[in-house]
Structure formats: C-alpha cells, structure tokens
Write a protein that holds these residues in place. Structure first.
Motif, PDB file in Angstrom:
ATOM      1  N   ASN A  17      53.187  29.880  54.869  1.00 49.81           N
ATOM      2  CA  ASN A  17      52.267  28.992  55.591  1.00 49.81           C
ATOM      3  C   ASN A  17      51.647  29.747  56.754  1.00 49.81           C
ATOM      4  OD1 ASN A  17      53.102  26.611  54.095  1.00 49.81           O
ATOM      5  ND2 ASN A  17      55.000  26.693  55.286  1.00 49.81           N
ATOM      6  N   PHE A  18      50.344  29.511  56.964  1.00 48.40           N
ATOM      7  CA  PHE A  18      49.687  29.945  58.200  1.00 48.40           C
ATOM      8  C   PHE A  18      49.239  28.667  58.899  1.00 48.40           C
ATOM      9  CE2 PHE A  18      48.634  33.624  55.362  1.00 48.40           C
ATOM     10  CZ  PHE A  18      49.343  34.591  56.055  1.00 48.40           C
ATOM     11  N   GLY A  19      49.959  28.228  59.922  1.00 48.48           N
ATOM     12  CA  GLY A  19      49.636  26.937  60.527  1.00 48.48           C
ATOM     13  C   GLY A  19      49.689  25.857  59.458  1.00 48.48           C
ATOM     14  N   GLY A  20      48.597  25.129  59.290  1.00 50.36           N
ATOM     15  CA  GLY A  20      48.567  24.058  58.289  1.00 50.36           C
ATOM     16  C   GLY A  20      48.205  24.524  56.888  1.00 50.36           C
ATOM     17  N   LEU A  21      47.877  25.819  56.729  1.00 54.10           N
ATOM     18  CA  LEU A  21      47.437  26.320  55.423  1.00 54.10           C
ATOM     19  C   LEU A  21      48.619  26.909  54.653  1.00 54.10           C
ATOM     20  CD1 LEU A  21      44.976  27.300  53.545  1.00 54.10           C
ATOM     21  CD2 LEU A  21      45.303  29.484  54.715  1.00 54.10           C
ATOM     22  N   THR A  22      48.833  26.417  53.437  1.00 54.11           N
ATOM     23  CA  THR A  22      49.849  27.022  52.574  1.00 54.11           C
ATOM     24  C   THR A  22      49.153  28.060  51.700  1.00 54.11           C
ATOM     25  OG1 THR A  22      51.150  25.006  52.626  1.00 54.11           O
ATOM     26  CG2 THR A  22      51.652  26.561  50.864  1.00 54.11           C
ATOM     27  N   ALA A  23      49.234  29.323  52.111  1.00 51.57           N
ATOM     28  CA  ALA A  23      48.518  30.392  51.404  1.00 51.57           C
ATOM     29  C   ALA A  23      49.233  30.783  50.114  1.00 51.57           C
ATOM     30  CB  ALA A  23      48.363  31.609  52.312  1.00 51.57           C
ATOM     31  N   VAL A  24      50.570  30.681  50.126  1.00 56.07           N
ATOM     32  CA  VAL A  24      51.385  30.944  48.929  1.00 56.07           C
ATOM     33  C   VAL A  24      52.326  29.765  48.777  1.00 56.07           C
ATOM     34  CG1 VAL A  24      53.171  32.432  47.926  1.00 56.07           C
ATOM     35  CG2 VAL A  24      51.232  33.461  49.118  1.00 56.07           C
ATOM     36  N   GLY A  41      43.496  36.168  40.485  1.00 55.09           N
ATOM     37  CA  GLY A  41      43.106  34.857  40.999  1.00 55.09           C
ATOM     38  C   GLY A  41      41.878  35.019  41.859  1.00 55.09           C
ATOM     39  N   PRO A  42      41.133  33.928  42.068  1.00 52.31           N
ATOM     40  CA  PRO A  42      39.897  34.007  42.855  1.00 52.31           C
ATOM     41  C   PRO A  42      40.154  34.501  44.282  1.00 52.31           C
ATOM     42  CG  PRO A  42      40.101  31.867  41.752  1.00 52.31           C
ATOM     43  CD  PRO A  42      41.402  32.578  41.572  1.00 52.31           C
ATOM     44  N   ASN A  43      39.100  34.896  44.986  1.00 52.23           N
ATOM     45  CA  ASN A  43      39.224  35.294  46.394  1.00 52.23           C
ATOM     46  C   ASN A  43      39.893  34.189  47.192  1.00 52.23           C
ATOM     47  OD1 ASN A  43      38.194  37.868  46.718  1.00 52.23           O
ATOM     48  ND2 ASN A  43      36.093  37.132  46.514  1.00 52.23           N
ATOM     49  N   GLY A  44      40.829  34.562  48.048  1.00 52.82           N
ATOM     50  CA  GLY A  44      41.505  33.579  48.890  1.00 52.82           C
ATOM     51  C   GLY A  44      42.651  32.866  48.183  1.00 52.82           C
ATOM     52  N   ALA A  45      42.979  33.282  46.947  1.00 53.23           N
ATOM     53  CA  ALA A  45      44.027  32.597  46.175  1.00 53.23           C
ATOM     54  C   ALA A  45      45.422  32.813  46.762  1.00 53.23           C
ATOM     55  CB  ALA A  45      44.003  33.063  44.722  1.00 53.23           C
ATOM     56  N   GLY A  46      45.589  33.886  47.536  1.00 54.19           N
ATOM     57  CA  GLY A  46      46.908  34.161  48.117  1.00 54.19           C
ATOM     58  C   GLY A  46      47.579  35.406  47.562  1.00 54.19           C
ATOM     59  N   LYS A  47      46.820  36.233  46.850  1.00 56.16           N
ATOM     60  CA  LYS A  47      47.407  37.418  46.214  1.00 56.16           C
ATOM     61  C   LYS A  47      47.940  38.409  47.248  1.00 56.16           C
ATOM     62  CE  LYS A  47      43.440  38.361  44.223  1.00 56.16           C
ATOM     63  NZ  LYS A  47      42.630  37.251  44.776  1.00 56.16           N
ATOM     64  N   THR A  48      47.091  38.755  48.227  1.00 58.64           N
ATOM     65  CA  THR A  48      47.518  39.711  49.256  1.00 58.64           C
ATOM     66  C   THR A  48      48.661  39.116  50.089  1.00 58.64           C
ATOM     67  OG1 THR A  48      45.344  40.750  49.353  1.00 58.64           O
ATOM     68  CG2 THR A  48      46.752  41.012  51.292  1.00 58.64           C
ATOM     69  N   THR A  49      48.565  37.823  50.384  1.00 63.04           N
ATOM     70  CA  THR A  49      49.633  37.178  51.178  1.00 63.04           C
ATOM     71  C   THR A  49      50.960  37.223  50.417  1.00 63.04           C
ATOM     72  OG1 THR A  49      47.991  35.743  52.201  1.00 63.04           O
ATOM     73  CG2 THR A  49      50.287  35.052  52.376  1.00 63.04           C
ATOM     74  N   PHE A  50      50.913  37.065  49.088  1.00 69.57           N
ATOM     75  CA  PHE A  50      52.146  37.172  48.305  1.00 69.57           C
ATOM     76  C   PHE A  50      52.720  38.587  48.423  1.00 69.57           C
ATOM     77  CE2 PHE A  50      54.449  38.135  44.372  1.00 69.57           C
ATOM     78  CZ  PHE A  50      55.467  37.183  44.476  1.00 69.57           C
ATOM     79  N   PHE A  89      46.861  49.300  50.274  1.00 68.69           N
ATOM     80  CA  PHE A  89      46.248  48.183  50.994  1.00 68.69           C
ATOM     81  C   PHE A  89      44.820  47.946  50.507  1.00 68.69           C
ATOM     82  CE2 PHE A  89      49.721  49.600  53.517  1.00 68.69           C
ATOM     83  CZ  PHE A  89      50.260  48.433  54.037  1.00 68.69           C
ATOM     84  N   GLN A  90      44.443  46.653  50.487  1.00 71.09           N
ATOM     85  CA  GLN A  90      43.091  46.287  50.067  1.00 71.09           C
ATOM     86  C   GLN A  90      42.075  47.029  50.942  1.00 71.09           C
ATOM     87  OE1 GLN A  90      42.772  42.033  49.685  1.00 71.09           O
ATOM     88  NE2 GLN A  90      40.606  42.094  49.225  1.00 71.09           N
ATOM     89  N   ILE A  91      42.354  47.088  52.237  1.00 70.34           N
ATOM     90  CA  ILE A  91      41.532  47.880  53.157  1.00 70.34           C
ATOM     91  C   ILE A  91      42.441  48.940  53.786  1.00 70.34           C
ATOM     92  CG2 ILE A  91      40.086  47.822  55.232  1.00 70.34           C
ATOM     93  CD1 ILE A  91      39.572  44.802  54.440  1.00 70.34           C
TER      94      ILE A  91
HETATM   95  N1  LIG Z   1      47.211  36.452  58.661  1.00 65.57           N
HETATM   96  C1  LIG Z   1      46.600  35.312  58.262  1.00 65.57           C
HETATM   97  N2  LIG Z   1      46.466  34.270  59.096  1.00 65.57           N
HETATM   98  C2  LIG Z   1      45.879  33.114  58.696  1.00 65.57           C
HETATM   99  N3  LIG Z   1      45.403  32.899  57.450  1.00 65.57           N
HETATM  100  C3  LIG Z   1      45.502  33.917  56.564  1.00 65.57           C
HETATM  101  C4  LIG Z   1      46.101  35.167  56.910  1.00 65.57           C
HETATM  102  N4  LIG Z   1      46.073  35.976  55.825  1.00 65.57           N
HETATM  103  C5  LIG Z   1      45.485  35.270  54.841  1.00 65.57           C
HETATM  104  N5  LIG Z   1      45.133  34.033  55.290  1.00 65.57           N
HETATM  105  C6  LIG Z   1      44.513  32.972  54.476  1.00 65.57           C
HETATM  106  O1  LIG Z   1      45.370  32.764  53.368  1.00 65.57           O
HETATM  107  C7  LIG Z   1      44.600  32.533  52.182  1.00 65.57           C
HETATM  108  C8  LIG Z   1      44.943  33.575  51.151  1.00 65.57           C
HETATM  109  O2  LIG Z   1      44.412  34.829  51.552  1.00 65.57           O
HETATM  110  P1  LIG Z   1      44.695  36.181  50.766  1.00 65.57           P
HETATM  111  O3  LIG Z   1      46.145  36.275  50.503  1.00 65.57           O
HETATM  112  O4  LIG Z   1      44.067  37.271  51.531  1.00 65.57           O
HETATM  113  O5  LIG Z   1      43.912  35.910  49.393  1.00 65.57           O
HETATM  114  P2  LIG Z   1      43.523  36.944  48.224  1.00 65.57           P
HETATM  115  O6  LIG Z   1      44.195  38.241  48.488  1.00 65.57           O
HETATM  116  O7  LIG Z   1      43.973  36.259  46.966  1.00 65.57           O
HETATM  117  O8  LIG Z   1      42.020  37.053  48.259  1.00 65.57           O
HETATM  118  C9  LIG Z   1      43.138  32.548  52.606  1.00 65.57           C
HETATM  119  O9  LIG Z   1      42.736  31.208  52.853  1.00 65.57           O
HETATM  120  C10 LIG Z   1      43.168  33.367  53.891  1.00 65.57           C
HETATM  121  O10 LIG Z   1      42.109  33.000  54.738  1.00 65.57           O
END
Ligand SMILES: Nc1ncnc2c1ncn2[C@@H]1O[C@H](COP(=O)(O)OP(=O)(O)O)[C@@H](O)[C@H]1O
Ligand SMILES: [Mg+2]
Length: 245
Positions: A17-24, A41-50, A89-91
């Motif tokens: 979770n990032f605040g109220g957002l469940t990224a994974v 998965g589409p952009n923003g799906a949570g791949k990098t966060t996983f 890293f993606q970047i």
């Molecule tokens: N450090 C962070 N703080 C807050 N929100 C984040 C952070 N990293 C990613 N997010 C949010 O989590 C969601 C998943 O992001 P990300 O894992 O980068 O997706 P992907 O790699 O699939 O494109 C997005 O809505 C992104 O904005």
C-alpha cells in the motif's frame, strides 16, 4: 512453510500500500529454477512495485516472500543481493562519474559473488564481455545513452553473481534487431543456470523466451499460464485494449 525444491521464489499474498493506494494486492507467485518467468500488465499495474517488495527496496505491507527455501520477507536490498537476488532498474541510475568498469565492479564487490576468490575487477570485465558491452570500459557512465545504460545495469546485476535475476523493462527502446540480440542474451543468461523474472511490455520477447507468464492489472493477478494461454485470454486482451475490443 513447505514447498518443492525446484521453486526458487515463492511469494505469498504480497500486498503493498502507498497511503490509500493498493499498488500490489495479494499477489502469490511460484518461480521454478531455470525458468524465464514473465510478469506483464498495463502501465501502473504494480509490476515494479512487486519487484521492489520482493527484492528489498521496501518491505511488503503484508504477505510473505521465500527465496531459495528461506523466508526473506522485508530483508534489505543488499541482504537480498548477497543471498543471490539481483536486479536491473526500469530507469538505471549508475554512478555518473565512475567509469563503466567501476560501475560494474560495484556489483562484483557487494553481490553474492563478493566472497569468491576472483578479483572484483576480473569479474566485472567478464560481465561486460558477457553482455557484449559496446563501449570502452574506461568511459565515464555519464557518456552513455539510454540503451547502453540498460546494458551497463545488466552487467552490474550479473557481476553480483545472482541465482535469480529480475529484469525491469530491460528491452524498452530497442530496435527489432537489438531486441533479437537481447532475447538471445537473456536465454544465454538462463543457460548459465540463472533463473529470471522479466517485466516487459514487448510481447514478442514474452512469447519468444518465457516459460510461464503472470498478468497483473490494478495490482491484482488476472491470469497465469504459458505465453500462448495468457495472450489469448479474453481478460488479458481486455486489460490491454480496454472495453470495446
Ligand atoms: N513510491 C511510490 N509512492 C506512491 N505511489 C507509488 C510509488 N511507486 C509506485 N506507485 C504507484 O503504484 C502504482 C503501481 O506502479 P508501478 O509498480 O510503477 O507500476 P508498473 O511498474 O506496473 O508500471 C501506480 O499507481 C504508481 O503511481
Ligand atoms: Mg514499472
């Protein structure tokens, strides 16, 4: 926790979770030794966060991670690297003033291979040769273009001596022939006995090299199977193309 010996990575209901957002959102995954496992998965799906949650960038909010049969939930990035999990890293953010060789030596010094008897500089040179790095090793990293930086990041990750390598959109921006070379390179890394998770948008790469693919959307797993199974799944087609296709 019991699972079979051929599973190198087991994630159990990982949440971030990032605040109220469940990224994974409760992602479970089994990666078998020797696989090239695709995570798409589409952009923003949570791949990098996983990837960040399993490799120590930050701990997951809940859930568990097991690597090589031991629980590693919440272990730091350097601890995971020492245990044999390294990543790109993606970047990529190299040390800009260090040379190509020095940047790769950072991986050799701090990774799982750091206690080997081979000097770090030698291992770094081997990694650069393995990825067929096209630029002189004494070039400062700030002179490289985006594609070269990604390959440098790959050499650094390999110099760590991983048993599991995580690749985050390594092939983005490549021309079709560069993509073919990259697919060959990833296969040759696997053939060295390194298991690989690839996050990638390029379906030709996913179809060409992956044994198993998981699809996530809005942080949730929506499909898993062989590349053909997954890419023909209506839910996956809808996730990529949206309603009406
Ligand atoms: N450090 C962070 N703080 C807050 N929100 C984040 C952070 N990293 C990613 N997010 C949010 O989590 C969601 C998943 O992001 P990300 O894992 O980068 O997706 P992907 O790699 O699939 O494109 C997005 O809505 C992104 O904005
Ligand atoms: Mg990403």
């Amino acid at each position: 926790m019991t699972h079979s010996n051929d599973v190198i990575l087991h994630a159990e209901k990982v949440v971030k979770n990032f605040g109220g957002l469940t990224a994974v959102n409760r992602i479970s995954m089994d990666v078998k030794k020797g696989q090239i496992f695709g995570l798409i998965g589409p952009n923003g799906a949570g791949k990098t966060t996983f990837l960040n949650s399993i490799s120590g960038t930050f701990p997951p909010s809940s859930g568990q991670v097991f690597f090589r049969g031991e629980e590693t939930t919440g272990s730091s990035a350097d601890a995971m690297c020492k245990r044999g999990m390294s990543r790109t890293f993606q970047i990529p953010l190299p040390f800009p003033k260090l040379t190509v060789l020095e940047n790769v030596m950072v991986g050799a010094v701090f990774g799982a291979a750091s206690d080997s008897h081979q000097p770090a500089q030698e291992r770094a040179m081997e990694a650069l040769q393995f990825v067929e790095f096209p630029i002189a090793p004494d070039t400062p990293a700030n002179r490289l273009n985006a594609v070269q930086l990604k390959r440098l990041d790959l050499a650094r990750a390999l110099a760590c001596g991983p048993t599991l390598l995580l690749l985050d959109e390594l092939a983005a921006g490549l021309t079709p022939s560069e993509l073919d070379d990259m697919m060959d390179l990833i296969r040759s890394i696997r053939d060295q006995g390194i298991t690989i998770i690839v996050v990638e948008h390029i379906m030709r790469l996913i179809q060409g090299i992956c044994n198993q693919v998981m699809v996530i959307e809005y942080g949730t797993q929506i499909a898993e199977g062989t590349p053909d199974e997954v890419l023909n799944n209506p839910k996956v087609i809808k996730a990529y193309l949206g309603e009406g296709h």
